[in-house]
Design a protein around this motif. Structure first.
Motif, mmCIF file in Angstrom:
data_model
loop_
_atom_site.group_PDB
_atom_site.id
_atom_site.type_symbol
_atom_site.label_atom_id
_atom_site.label_comp_id
_atom_site.label_asym_id
_atom_site.label_seq_id
_atom_site.Cartn_x
_atom_site.Cartn_y
_atom_site.Cartn_z
ATOM 1 N N ASN A 42 -5.096 -24.558 -29.039
ATOM 2 C CA ASN A 42 -5.125 -24.038 -27.594
ATOM 3 C C ASN A 42 -4.201 -23.124 -27.419
ATOM 4 O O ASN A 42 -3.184 -23.239 -27.419
ATOM 5 C CB ASN A 42 -5.262 -25.225 -26.565
ATOM 6 C CG ASN A 42 -5.715 -24.633 -25.205
ATOM 7 O OD1 ASN A 42 -5.682 -23.500 -24.984
ATOM 8 N ND2 ASN A 42 -5.847 -25.615 -24.281
ATOM 9 N N GLU A 43 -4.524 -21.619 -27.273
ATOM 10 C CA GLU A 43 -3.480 -20.623 -27.104
ATOM 11 C C GLU A 43 -2.844 -20.735 -25.939
ATOM 12 O O GLU A 43 -1.676 -20.296 -25.995
ATOM 13 C CB GLU A 43 -4.064 -19.311 -27.464
ATOM 14 C CG GLU A 43 -4.743 -19.274 -28.706
ATOM 15 C CD GLU A 43 -5.414 -18.003 -29.186
ATOM 16 O OE1 GLU A 43 -5.443 -16.935 -28.099
ATOM 17 O OE2 GLU A 43 -6.053 -17.970 -30.177
ATOM 18 N N ASP A 44 -3.255 -21.400 -24.732
ATOM 19 C CA ASP A 44 -2.762 -21.455 -23.443
ATOM 20 C C ASP A 44 -1.770 -22.565 -23.538
ATOM 21 O O ASP A 44 -0.898 -22.413 -22.577
ATOM 22 C CB ASP A 44 -3.930 -21.912 -22.562
ATOM 23 C CG ASP A 44 -4.925 -20.536 -22.237
ATOM 24 O OD1 ASP A 44 -4.474 -19.476 -22.780
ATOM 25 O OD2 ASP A 44 -6.085 -20.875 -22.032
ATOM 26 N N ASP A 45 -1.693 -23.639 -24.526
ATOM 27 C CA ASP A 45 -0.709 -24.508 -24.292
ATOM 28 C C ASP A 45 -0.569 -25.080 -25.859
ATOM 29 O O ASP A 45 -0.748 -24.395 -26.726
ATOM 30 C CB ASP A 45 -1.030 -25.609 -23.285
ATOM 31 C CG ASP A 45 -2.051 -26.614 -23.591
ATOM 32 O OD1 ASP A 45 -2.609 -26.502 -24.809
ATOM 33 O OD2 ASP A 45 -2.726 -26.900 -22.413
ATOM 34 N N ASP A 46 0.232 -26.458 -25.791
ATOM 35 C CA ASP A 46 0.507 -27.123 -27.069
ATOM 36 C C ASP A 46 -0.636 -27.865 -27.528
ATOM 37 O O ASP A 46 -0.561 -28.432 -28.569
ATOM 38 C CB ASP A 46 1.687 -28.113 -26.954
ATOM 39 C CG ASP A 46 2.818 -27.043 -26.661
ATOM 40 O OD1 ASP A 46 2.889 -25.877 -27.042
ATOM 41 O OD2 ASP A 46 3.766 -27.620 -26.152
#
Length: 173
Positions: A42-46
């Motif tokens: 997920n590029e938005d978080d870990d």
């Protein structure tokens, strides 16, 4: 950023190779019955995400968060139950999208005239270069009374349909 174990060859989405990729069941990649589930970073978080891609489509039908595994670093592996749920959800998303598109492209209004009930329909043809719409009137028996070509942004309202009928179903400017 995908893990090397989930990367596919460049031609994996090519229609000519779709038959060659029958069934894949890996921890982060499943392909079965025309659907591919792929667990990605997920590029938005870990965390992790899963994308559902229908064979032959360039874009995912569904992208959503994916559960972390027990080690709290790696994603939970895909399994039959999860894949079936994802297919059902992605199919429903596509079905709703198609219904919404159909509703935007087709409108129907019923009006009363001196000659009886009339259904007026507006069908938008979203041509890439020359979009247009057709306005059609049908009598109570479903027989076409009139049809005219109108702008694709024509707004069909009861008042406009009644006005068209009162004008003898002539051309609309």
């Amino acid at each position: 950023m995908t893990d090397a174990s989930t990367e596919l060859p460049d031609d994996a989405f090519d229609d000519t190779t779709a038959d060659a990729v029958d069934e894949i069941k890996e921890a982060r990649l499943w392909h079965k019955d025309g659907w591919m589930a792929r667990v990605i970073k997920n590029e938005d978080d870990d965390g992790w995400a899963v994308e559902m891609i229908k064979d032959g489509e360039p874009e995912p039908a569904l992208v959503g968060p994916w559960t972390m595994g027990r080690d709290k670093k790696n994603p939970k592996p895909l399994d039959t139950s999860a894949f079936n749920t994802l297919v059902k959800t992605a199919s429903e998303v596509l079905r709703r999208h198609e219904q919404q598109l159909r509703a935007q492209m087709h409108k129907r209004i019923g009006i009363r005239t001196d000659d009886g009930d009339v259904d007026v329909t507006l069908d938008i043809v979203p041509d890439e270069y020359e979009p247009y719409a057709t306005l059609t009137a049908f009598d109570a028996f479903g027989e076409q009374i009139a049809q005219v070509r109108v702008a694709p942004n024509f707004k069909l309202t009861k008042a406009r349909a009644e006005s068209w009928a009162e004008g003898g179903f002539g051309r609309i400017e």
